[in-house]
Design an enzyme around this catalytic site. Structure first.
Site, PDB file in Angstrom:
ATOM      1  N   ARG A 271      19.191  89.813   7.184  1.00  0.00           N
ATOM      2  CA  ARG A 271      20.150  89.669   6.056  1.00  0.00           C
ATOM      3  C   ARG A 271      19.850  88.363   5.276  1.00  0.00           C
ATOM      4  NH1 ARG A 271      24.232  92.588   8.777  1.00  0.00           N
ATOM      5  NH2 ARG A 271      24.102  94.822   8.449  1.00  0.00           N
TER       6      ARG A 271
ATOM      7  N   LYS B 257      10.889  87.275  -7.607  1.00  0.00           N
ATOM      8  CA  LYS B 257      10.563  88.813  -7.145  1.00  0.00           C
ATOM      9  C   LYS B 257      10.044  88.493  -5.956  1.00  0.00           C
ATOM     10  CE  LYS B 257       9.622  91.064 -11.661  1.00  0.00           C
ATOM     11  NZ  LYS B 257       8.797  91.586 -12.430  1.00  0.00           N
TER      12      LYS B 257
ATOM     13  N   GLU C  85      -3.287  84.245 -16.882  1.00  0.00           N
ATOM     14  CA  GLU C  85      -1.750  84.272 -17.007  1.00  0.00           C
ATOM     15  C   GLU C  85      -1.206  82.996 -17.966  1.00  0.00           C
ATOM     16  OE1 GLU C  85      -0.177  86.867 -15.836  1.00  0.00           O
ATOM     17  OE2 GLU C  85      -1.386  87.688 -14.371  1.00  0.00           O
TER      18      GLU C  85
ATOM     19  N   LYS D 206       7.291  80.414 -18.147  1.00  0.00           N
ATOM     20  CA  LYS D 206       7.764  81.686 -17.450  1.00  0.00           C
ATOM     21  C   LYS D 206       9.052  81.535 -17.000  1.00  0.00           C
ATOM     22  CE  LYS D 206       7.146  85.162 -13.880  1.00  0.00           C
ATOM     23  NZ  LYS D 206       6.562  85.449 -12.681  1.00  0.00           N
TER      24      LYS D 206
ATOM     25  N   GLU E 266      14.632  91.957 -15.890  1.00  0.00           N
ATOM     26  CA  GLU E 266      13.751  92.782 -16.817  1.00  0.00           C
ATOM     27  C   GLU E 266      14.206  93.791 -17.530  1.00  0.00           C
ATOM     28  OE1 GLU E 266       9.843  92.858 -14.779  1.00  0.00           O
ATOM     29  OE2 GLU E 266       9.161  94.052 -16.278  1.00  0.00           O
TER      30      GLU E 266
ATOM     31  N   ARG F 261      12.058  89.825 -20.610  1.00  0.00           N
ATOM     32  CA  ARG F 261      11.047  89.540 -19.720  1.00  0.00           C
ATOM     33  C   ARG F 261       9.931  90.342 -19.819  1.00  0.00           C
ATOM     34  NH1 ARG F 261      12.361  88.055 -13.208  1.00  0.00           N
ATOM     35  NH2 ARG F 261      10.272  87.992 -12.504  1.00  0.00           N
TER      36      ARG F 261
ATOM     37  N   ASN G 161       4.728  91.237 -19.676  1.00  0.00           N
ATOM     38  CA  ASN G 161       3.751  92.505 -19.581  1.00  0.00           C
ATOM     39  C   ASN G 161       2.531  92.308 -20.439  1.00  0.00           C
ATOM     40  OD1 ASN G 161       5.443  93.116 -17.393  1.00  0.00           O
ATOM     41  ND2 ASN G 161       6.513  94.532 -18.614  1.00  0.00           N
TER      42      ASN G 161
ATOM     43  N   HIS H 251      -0.902  93.547 -19.728  1.00  0.00           N
ATOM     44  CA  HIS H 251      -0.855  94.116 -18.431  1.00  0.00           C
ATOM     45  C   HIS H 251      -0.549  95.637 -18.476  1.00  0.00           C
ATOM     46  CE1 HIS H 251      -0.334  89.933 -17.013  1.00  0.00           C
ATOM     47  NE2 HIS H 251      -0.301  90.381 -15.740  1.00  0.00           N
TER      48      HIS H 251
ATOM     49  N   HIS I  87      -3.742  96.337 -16.131  1.00  0.00           N
ATOM     50  CA  HIS I  87      -3.266  96.875 -14.768  1.00  0.00           C
ATOM     51  C   HIS I  87      -3.995  98.326 -14.527  1.00  0.00           C
ATOM     52  CE1 HIS I  87       0.737  94.851 -13.626  1.00  0.00           C
ATOM     53  NE2 HIS I  87      -0.602  94.395 -12.587  1.00  0.00           N
TER      54      HIS I  87
ATOM     55  N   HIS J 244      -7.518  90.270 -10.471  1.00  0.00           N
ATOM     56  CA  HIS J 244      -6.225  90.615 -11.351  1.00  0.00           C
ATOM     57  C   HIS J 244      -6.523  90.092 -12.612  1.00  0.00           C
ATOM     58  CE1 HIS J 244      -2.166  91.522 -12.631  1.00  0.00           C
ATOM     59  NE2 HIS J 244      -2.290  90.008 -12.895  1.00  0.00           N
TER      60      HIS J 244
END
Ligand SMILES: NC(=O)c1ccc[n+]([C@@H]2O[C@H](COP(=O)([O-])OP(=O)(O)OC[C@H]3O[C@@H](n4cnc5c(N)ncnc54)[C@H](O)[C@@H]3O)[C@@H](O)[C@H]2O)c1
Ligand SMILES: [Zn+2]
Length: 356
Positions: free
Chosen positions: A116, A138, A180, A216, A226, A230, A234, A237, A241, A257
Site C-alpha cells: 500500500r 503521475k 517538451e 511544468k 488534469e 493541465r 497536451n 500531443h 501521439h 516520442h
C-alpha cells in the site's frame, strides 16, 4: 552555484550533484532498507558514479530491469514487487528510481502500490524525464499497446535533477526530450522560447532544464488531476501521439516520442492560426525553428483514417470529440478547442508541404 529548489505539492525538485543531494536527503531520513531501481543503461552509465560516493556508508540493494518502453508492463512490475519482497522490504523501505521515464514511471508505480505504498525518490537521467516526467506525480505502466493505462497520482519524497547524466545519453534522445522544452516555451513563456533557440545539445545549460521544470510545475500544481489548465501540456500531443502510434505500428525505425511531438506542434500551430488567432508570422517562426532541429518525416496521407482513430481513442478525449490545446500567440495557449477531421488532414498536408 546550484540552482534553487523548486517547490511542488509536498515535495521539492532539487538541482545539482546527484550523489551529494542523495546523501543530504538520507542524512535527514531513516529507512529500514534502500533499493535502487535501474535499467541496463542506467546501471552502466548512472549508477556507478553514485555508488562510488555512497559505497559502504549506505547499504542498499539493486533491482535492474531491461531498458525500453516494452518493459513498462505488469509482468516486469510483478518482478519488482517480488524482488522487494525477497529482499525483505517493509513499509519503511525507500525505492530510488534512477533512470529515464520508463524507470521513474514504473518504479514509482511499484513503490506507490507495494504494501500500500512505500517512499520513493526520482532521479531522472534523460532530458525528457528531467523536464517532463519528473514533476506531476503521475505513475504508471502500459497494458498491451495502451500507454499508461494503469497508474496512480502519487508524489515522490524528492526529485533530484543532475544534468551531468545527460552526457552519456544518445543525441537523438536529447533532441527528443527537447520537444517538451519547446512546448513549455510555446504554451506559456515567449522569452523562454526565444532563449532556447541557441541551445547547445552537447552541453545543455541547467538553467534551461530548471525553467522547464518550473513551468511544468506551475501548470500541474494549479491542476493536479488534469481537470482544466493541465491540458495545456497536451499541446502538440493530440496529433503527435497519433503519429507516434502510427509510426510504432508501421515503421522499421519508429519515431521517438519528441520527434512525433515536433510534427504535432507544427500541425497544431497551423490549427492555431485557423482557430486561435496565432499570427502567420509566428506560425512561420515556430515551423522554421522546429524544422531546423528535427529530422524530416513524411506523414503518410493514406494513413489518415488510422490517425483519426488513434486521436478518437486517446484517453484525453470525451464524447468522440478530438480535443486540442491551441496557441493564441507564442507563449500563450488556450485549452478545449475541437477541430474537424478535414482541418486535421489539412494541417498534416501543410506539414508535408513544408518538408518537400
Ligand atoms: N509521468 C509523467 O508525467 C511522464 C511524462 C512524460 C513521459 N513519461 C513517460 O516516460 C517514458 C519515456 O521516458 P524516456 O524518454 O526517458 O525513456 P526511457 O526511460 O526509455 O529512456 C530512453 C533510453 O535512454 C536510456 N538512458 C536513460 N538514461 C540514460 C543515460 N543517462 N545515459 C545513457 N542512456 C540512458 C534508457 O535506458 C533508454 O534506453 C514513457 O514511458 C512516457 O510515458 C511520463
Ligand atoms: Zn510528451
Amino acid at each position: 552555484m546550484s540552482l534553487p529548489a523548486i517547490q511542488s505539492s509536498g515535495y521539492e525538485v532539487v538541482f545539482g550533484d546527484a550523489a551529494e543531494l542523495l546523501i543530504d536527503f538520507l542524512k535527514k531520513h531513516t529507512y529500514s532498507k534502500i533499493f535502487f531501481l535501474v535499467d541496463t543503461n542506467t546501471s552502466e552509465h548512472c549508477y556507478p558514479g553514485i555508488a562510488l560516493h555512497i559505497a559502504g556508508d549506505i547499504p542498499h540493494d539493486i533491482i535492474e530491469i531491461d531498458a525500453g518502453e516494452e518493459n513498462k508492463n505488469i509482468d516486469i512490475c510483478i518482478g519488482i514487487w517480488k524482488m522487494l519482497l525477497d529482499f525483505g522490504a517493509d513499509r519503511k523501505a525507500l525505492v530510488i528510481n534512477l533512470g529515464g521515464g520508463v524507470v521513474t514511471d514504473m518504479g514509482s508505480f511499484a513503490a506507490a502500490t507495494y504494501k500500500r505504498g512505500v517512499d520513493f525518490l526520482q532521479i531522472p537521467t534523460t532530458l525528457l524525464s528531467q523536464v517532463d516526467a519528473s514533476v506531476g506525480g503521475k505513475t504508471g505502466i502500459d497494458v498491451d499497446a495502451v500507454k499508461n493505462m494503469v497508474g496512480t497520482f502519487t508524489n515522490p519524497q524528492t526529485v533530484i535533477i543532475d544534468p551531468n547524466f545527460l552526457q552519456t545519453l544518445p543525441k537523438s534522445e536529447i533532441v527528443s526530450g527537447f520537444a517538451e522544452i519547446i512546448k513549455h516555451g510555446l504554451i506559456v513563456d515567449k522569452d523562454y522560447f526565444n532563449s532556447i533557440k541557441t541551445i547547445d545539445f552537447e552541453n545543455i545549460d541547467e538553467k534551461i532544464i530548471h525553467r522547464s521544470v518550473e513551468i511544468k510545475n506551475e501548470v500541474v500544481t494549479a491542476d493536479p488531476h488534469e481537470k482544466n489548465i493541465r491540458k495545456k501540456l497536451n499541446f502538440g500531443h493530440t496529433i503527435g501521439h497519433a503519429v507516434e502510434s502510427y509510426s510504432l505500428q508501421h515503421d522499421k525505425t519508429p519515431l521517438l516520442h519528441g520527434e512525433a511531438i515536433a510534427i504535432g506542434m507544427i500541425t497544431e500551430s497551423w490549427l492555431s492560426a485557423k482557430h486561435a488567432k496565432l499570427s502567420e508570422a509566428e506560425l512561420t517562426e515556430i515551423c522554421d525553428f522546429i524544422l531546423s532541429v528535427y529530422p524530416t518525416y513524411k506523414v503518410n496521407e493514406n494513413s489518415f483514417d488510422e490517425l483519426i482513430s488513434y486521436m478518437k481513442n486517446d484517453k484525453k478525449n470525451e464524447a468522440d470529440q478530438i480535443n486540442f490545446t491551441l496557441l493564441k500567440a507564442i507563449g500563450s495557449s488556450e485549452i478545449n478547442y475541437t477541430c474537424s477531421a478535414e482541418e486535421i488532414l489539412n494541417s498534416i498536408r501543410f506539414y508535408n508541404n513544408l518538408i518537400k
